[in-house]
Design a protein around this motif. Structure first.
Motif, PDB file in Angstrom:
ATOM      1  N   PRO A 141       3.783   6.471   2.875  1.00 31.09           N
ATOM      2  CA  PRO A 141       3.862   5.750   1.598  1.00 31.09           C
ATOM      3  C   PRO A 141       2.865   6.283   0.574  1.00 31.09           C
ATOM      4  N   LYS A 164       5.344  10.728  -6.792  1.00 27.61           N
ATOM      5  CA  LYS A 164       5.871  10.157  -8.044  1.00 27.61           C
ATOM      6  C   LYS A 164       4.910  10.409  -9.197  1.00 27.61           C
ATOM      7  N   THR A 197      -3.070  -2.161  -2.691  1.00 20.09           N
ATOM      8  CA  THR A 197      -2.093  -1.667  -3.659  1.00 20.09           C
ATOM      9  C   THR A 197      -1.924  -0.162  -3.513  1.00 20.09           C
ATOM     10  N   SER A 198      -0.874   0.343  -4.094  1.00 18.88           N
ATOM     11  CA  SER A 198      -0.673   1.790  -4.148  1.00 18.88           C
ATOM     12  C   SER A 198      -1.574   2.371  -5.232  1.00 18.88           C
ATOM     13  N   ASP A 224       3.894   7.968  -2.997  1.00 15.33           N
ATOM     14  CA  ASP A 224       3.330   7.442  -4.244  1.00 15.33           C
ATOM     15  C   ASP A 224       2.726   8.581  -5.064  1.00 15.33           C
ATOM     16  N   SER A 253      -0.482   4.012  -7.764  1.00 14.69           N
ATOM     17  CA  SER A 253       0.196   3.633  -9.014  1.00 14.69           C
ATOM     18  C   SER A 253      -0.130   2.187  -9.383  1.00 14.69           C
TER      19      SER A 253
END
Length: 598
Positions: A562, A569, A105-106, A566, A108
């Motif tokens: 990526p 953000k 998963t990221s 992330d 976030s």
């Protein structure tokens, strides 16, 4: 009804309930938005949340505990523990399960997953991203990070190669990335983020100190071959001095030569823009171009006989914005040269425009500046796209040759060359000539023959003197590698035509005597060295180190994009100061796990 005790008691109880409003509303403003939804706005940071009664106020309390603008907020794990006294603790995640979650998963996504596990029923995926929930797994994240970091540290230290460091300024989150690039023992290019830190001030001295500390922490300080500076360099900063200091630091710690700090050509034009602004270069010409652009723009609006096509309109728009305040000089002068003929045609029938258009001498200065900047732009593209026509040597003789071929450039008394080109070339290319030459010689398609042709084209009758220096510098580097190579260079005894032993040939001589590989754009140079390393062990070690600089797009760098997006953000919402300290080890851990397969 007033006398009815039951009614009175019920009414009093109801009133009492309505007065028990949560304390969060002292620091939150409730309102109804344009869509008719109930919202709650934090009075400290102005962030908005779902304020409906069905959501409750737990998520609002959680935010106030951690709001960066709240002077009474609790920092670190203290704030989290205070909330957790009223929430059921989720069962501990096993280390392997946590590693799987982080890898799949990221960052976030991990925060959202943990928020749900914490039992926060008010969790809103769109609005209520709460990075402080990571503190509930702080010990496990730190333990896993230390374990994975030690594995990677041992792996790096066991490699045969040395490393190329790449310092990358990430404008997405206002910080720096430090990436280690290398060619592993299987001759596969690799890279790995080993550090990232916030640095909004972009201070040069602090950045170089952070690089040194990261190298010491990872125990790779004695194995660094290059430091690539993929960050913007301002001529007003103390770059020359700081680069000299860190080059000296690395040189003192190594047994093999430190090749130097190499600024990325990506930022060459930005650096030149800084020089031009500091020297107020061609300000009169630029002011004249602005005046002409505004005149033509207004004339085209008022006179229907004057119609501008799309390309001219775009150029006029660019010329109205001075490069001293915004934009770049190359793009500005490119736009000017593009409308030169249009301006010349207009002045033939417009006497007012003729009085403000640039003189022949001013146009000559603008055109010359554009040709110089175009040359630098072309060189930058060669380096960035790694084309086969990358110039081996970029110095003033090379500049003069190219510009003379293009526009009959006068070498004598060229202020642009003296004041701008020399300074930029000294910083960006003076240290790259030997690096480029070594890479060229280690390419079995070219070897020394390619250098000889290139140098004769640039230096003419003076080429032999430059080639002699390159040959000596290359052999000096080779000798330093050979002196530390335990497997070195068995000399091979050769037989003459009569079958009698002749003088033995060194590894270097044998390499130069081999037939060159046919030129092919699809040629895999690393595969060639993997096959031939046993025959040329010292040169193979040089290839491992010097060819790594050509591998900035190695597999793991792609993985970082990526991850960094992330983080952008998250940081754009909270800022570094609004994030728990565990975020840095978590990002590093995810980077390591993402790259572990390689």
């Amino acid at each position: 009804m007033e006398g009815d005790p039951n009614v009175g008691s019920s009414s009093s109880s109801a009133i009492k309930k309505r007065k028990r409003a949560s304390e969060v509303w002292d620091e939150m403003r409730k309102y109804i938005d344009a869509d008719g939804k109930v919202k709650a706005e934090c009075k400290h940071c102005k962030k908005t949340f779902d304020g409906s009664s069905k959501k409750g106020t737990t998520h609002l309390k959680n935010h106030l505990e951690r709001c960066p603008a709240n002077p009474r907020r609790k920092s670190g794990s203290e704030g989290r523990d205070r909330d957790d006294q009223h929430q059921p603790l989720a069962p501990s995640i096993k280390t392997k399960e946590l590693a799987r979650l982080i890898k799949e998963t990221s960052v976030s996504g991990l925060i959202r997953h943990l928020s749900k596990m914490e039992g926060d029923t008010s969790y809103d995926e769109r609005e209520d991203l709460d990075p402080w929930v990571l503190n509930s797994r702080k010990d496990e994240i730190l333990q896993l990070y230390q374990e994975e970091k030690e594995k990677l540290r041992q792996f790096l230290n066991n490699l045969s190669c040395r490393f190329t460091l790449q310092l990358v300024r990430s404008f997405r989150f206002g910080g720096y990335l430090l990436v280690v690039c290398y060619i592993d023992d299987c001759w596969v290019p690799q890279s790995q983020i080993i550090s990232f830190w916030e640095h909004p001030s972009c201070d040069v001295e602090d950045s170089m100190e952070a690089v040194k500390q990261s190298c010491l922490d990872w125990k790779i300080d004695t194995k660094i071959c290059f430091l690539l500076l993929s960050c913007q360099i301002d001529p007003a900063d103390d770059w020359d001095n700081q680069i000299g200091k860190i080059e000296s630091w690395f040189s003192q710690r190594r047994s093999l030569p430190f090749a130097g700090c190499l600024p990325s050509a990506l930022h060459l034009l930005n650096y030149v823009d800084g020089i031009l602004r500091s020297k107020d270069y061609l300000r009169d010409e630029i002011q004249s171009l602005e005046e002409c652009a505004y005149y033509v723009d207004n004339k085209s609006r008022s006179d229907k006989q004057i119609q501008l096509d799309g390309a001219v309109e775009k150029a006029i728009s660019e010329l109205k914005e001075s490069p001293f305040t915004r934009g770049g000089f190359f793009e500005y002068f490119e736009a000017a040269v593009g409308v030169k003929e249009v301006f010349s045609a207009l002045e033939q029938f417009d006497s007012d425009f003729r009085s403000i258009n640039l003189t022949k001498q001013k146009w000559h200065e603008v055109t010359a500046a554009f040709e110089h900047l175009k040359f630098l732009n072309d060189v930058t593209d060669c380096f960035l796209w790694e084309t086969l026509d990358i110039p081996i040597v970029v110095d003033l003789p090379y500049v003069h040759k190219i510009l003379t071929d293009r526009c009959n450039h006068p070498i004598e008394d060229c202020l642009f060359c003296q004041e701008v080109m020399k300074e930029a070339i000294d910083l960006f290319f003076s240290k790259q000539y030997l690096v480029r030459a070594i890479e060229f010689i280690l390419d079995p398609r070219f070897k020394m023959d390619g250098l000889q042709l290139h140098y004769k084209e640039i230096y003419g009758s003076d080429a032999d003197r430059h080639l002699e220096k390159i040959n000596k510098d290359f052999r000096d580097v080779y000798d330093e590698y050979a002196a530390t190579d335990s497997s070195n260079s068995k000399s091979y005894e050769m037989l003459d035509a009569m079958g009698r032993p002749s003088s033995p040939k060194s590894e270097l001589d044998r390499y130069f005597d081999m037939l060159k590989v046919p030129r092919d754009e699809d040629f895999d140079i690393l595969a060639w060295w993997r096959r031939n390393a046993p025959s040329f062990p010292t040169l193979a070690r040089m290839a491992l180190d010097y060819l790594a600089i050509e591998m900035p797009s190695a597999p793991n760098v792609g993985i970082s994009f990526p991850l960094m997006f992330d983080m952008y953000k998250i940081i754009s919402n909270f800022g570094f100061s609004g994030l728990p300290e565990i975020i840095t080890p978590l990002v590093m851990l995810k980077s390591i796990l993402d790259g572990a397969a390689n």
